[in-house]
Write an enzyme that holds these catalytic residues in place. Structure first.
Site, PDB file in Angstrom:
ATOM      1  N   CYS A  89       0.787  -1.288  -0.070  1.00  0.00           N
ATOM      2  CA  CYS A  89       0.148  -0.171  -0.006  1.00  0.00           C
ATOM      3  C   CYS A  89       0.900   1.218   0.056  1.00  0.00           C
ATOM      4  O   CYS A  89       0.663   2.349  -0.730  1.00  0.00           O
ATOM      5  CB  CYS A  89      -0.996   0.035   1.109  1.00  0.00           C
ATOM      6  SG  CYS A  89       0.016  -0.121   2.821  1.00  0.00           S
ATOM      7  N   ASN A 103      -3.482  -6.099  11.468  1.00  0.00           N
ATOM      8  CA  ASN A 103      -3.497  -7.105  12.253  1.00  0.00           C
ATOM      9  C   ASN A 103      -2.398  -8.108  12.747  1.00  0.00           C
ATOM     10  O   ASN A 103      -2.364  -8.829  13.054  1.00  0.00           O
ATOM     11  CB  ASN A 103      -4.661  -8.028  11.542  1.00  0.00           C
ATOM     12  CG  ASN A 103      -6.134  -7.994  11.743  1.00  0.00           C
ATOM     13  OD1 ASN A 103      -6.540  -7.343  12.822  1.00  0.00           O
ATOM     14  ND2 ASN A 103      -6.934  -8.222  10.599  1.00  0.00           N
TER      15      ASN A 103
END
Length: 481
Positions: free
Chosen positions: A289, A320
């Site tokens: 990203c 996460n």
């Protein structure tokens, strides 16, 4: 009549116009596979208020609000043309028409501007391309939402299956629930039902088979009627060619990784190097990203000013991969509570730049700090340029890049003085230039780039998949008629 009455009357007129745009936009999408945009933002399946807000947002990048009364004539002109599959930007049509001095009617100008998508020039509608999601976590579910959203025309990409590890009782119900409701991105736009007997999630009419497997080599996708599919690996478990080749099973034609690839796996940033993908390439990566956030503006700056060296510092939302509370983690510092700390960690984005921009000679270094927000990050790109410039020049240049350049789907631009991270949740751009934070001093430029590291990145992934599957349609008008 008071000023308030004038404002309300004007609003009702614009509201009525936006209402009348919705069926025209929907019909173009369903019947002709045409996606109507406004400054690179899709208007398909948008509400009245969303259409009005998208028009108002144009003031952030074009300097003035764009009214639906200005764009409606162009939309009406489009419905009268023999259009083929394409993306057509009403904002660009209106802007270019204002600058045109030939005295053409809206209908004449529109026909000329989109001529490449009409008549003998139009592309034939293609058969849907099967897609499989391997892994159904944060990125997997957002990619699923995008694929389902884009299936409305009946062409393009079609999500056929997701592959996950078995999770026990009501596994499929729980996975469907996570697709239906998201704490960050909100409710799924549509309906979702579960057919437990047949192991299928039905989302907006799309039947998605849930396949349980612990190993890619154990699946024969042709058993589920899947042919020549593109498999998107969202697990990141395998990052090199050998590992990703495990996915090349019967029914799978290509594999796309949603993490940085290792070794000779091509790292693709859509808008920058997607056109370098060879037709015979079966395995590729969409990089990270952060790489997607920094590479498009880095390319734009290098093209115009030259970049001698740079450093990127990312202030990144937690993921996460980190622990909610302090616990053992194989990486340094990431074991400390993500919700309570700023955590210094590494980023591979800087080193990945070389794969996406091999012609860039500048050395780019990078580091990262994870912070206690669940989504949206910011990259601070500090560049030494090859020539001196001014803040005003860079400001205007990047605004123009966001409007008219080939990178306009990747780079957004905002001038709002009080913008904060949560404002960019759901952004479909790879990065958003914060104009107010821009700093330039001679040959030094510091760019502040917001990015939705979940949704914006997922949009980039889908764009790459569209490209390699042959269902990425051209955008009109071009920057010049």
């Amino acid at each position: 009549m008071t000023v308030n009455d004038d404002s309300f009357t004007n609003w009702k007129i614009r509201e009525e116009t936006a209402e009348s745009m919705i069926p025209l936009i929907g019909k173009l999408h369903r019947e002709r596979d045409v996606t109507v945009l406004l400054h690179s933002r899709s208007l398909v399946n948008k509400s009245v208020v969303s259409i009005l807000k998208t028009h108002r947002f144009a003031r952030q990048i074009a300097g003035a609000e764009l009214s639906v009364t200005e764009t409606m004539p162009f939309l009406q002109a489009l419905t009268a043309l023999d259009l083929g599959p394409s993306q057509i930007d009403l904002g660009m049509l209106a802007t270019m028409y204002k600058a045109d001095e030939r005295g053409l009617s809206v209908e004449e100008f529109t026909a000329e501007a989109v001529a490449g998508a009409t008549g003998a020039n139009k592309i034939e509608r293609r058969e849907p391309r099967d897609v499989v999601l391997y892994g159904f976590g944060r990125i997997g579910r957002l990619v699923a939402r995008l694929l389902i959203e884009k299936a409305g025309s009946g062409n393009g990409l079609r999500l056929r299956a997701i592959v996950v590890r078995g999770g026990g009782a009501q596994d499929i119900v729980k996975r469907a629930s996570l697709l239906r409701r998201d704490s960050i991105h909100g409710q799924f736009q549509g309906t979702i039902t579960v057919d437990e007997e047949n192991g299928t999630i039905v989302a907006n009419g799309n039947a998605i088979k849930v396949i349980y497997a612990d190993d890619p080599t154990s699946v024969d996708y042709t058993e589920y009627g899947i042919r020549d599919a593109i498999l998107i690996d969202n697990t990141g478990k395998w990052r090199d060619r050998e590992g990703l080749s495990r996915h090349l099973r019967p029914g799978i034609e290509k594999v796309v990784l949603t993490a940085p690839g290792k070794g000779d796996v091509p790292n693709i940033v859509h808008g920058v190097n997607h056109d370098t993908v060879k037709p015979e390439e079966r395995i590729l990566s969409c990089a990270s990203c952060t790489t997607n956030a920094i590479v498009p503006p880095l390319k734009a700056m290098d093209d115009e000013y030259g970049v001698l060296r740079g450093h990127v510092e990312t202030v990144h939302s937690f993921t996460n991969d980190q622990n909610l509370l302090d616990n053992y983690h194989k990486s340094d510092r990431r074991g400390r509570s993500a919700a309570l700390n700023m955590v210094i960690t590494e980023t591979g984005a800087a080193s990945a730049v070389a794969k996406a921009l091999p012609d860039l000679k500048a050395k780019i270094s990078g580091s990262s700090i994870r912070v206690p927000v669940p989504d949206v990050s910011i990259a601070i790109l500090n560049l030494q340029l090859a020539r001196e410039t001014t803040r005003e020049e860079v400001h205007d240049y990047l605004r123009e890049v966001s409007l008219t350049s080939p990178l306009k789907r990747q780079i957004d631009f905002i001038t709002a003085p009080d913008a904060v991270s949560s404002d960019f949740i759901g952004s479909r751009h790879a990065s958003i230039v914060d104009a107010g934070a821009l700093k330039v001093d001679g040959d030094n430029a510091i760019l502040y780039l917001w990015y939705d590291n979940e949704f914006g990145y997922s949009c980039q992934v889908v764009r790459v998949v569209q490209h390699v599957s042959g269902v990425e349609y051209p955008t009109y008008p071009a920057t010049a008629v």
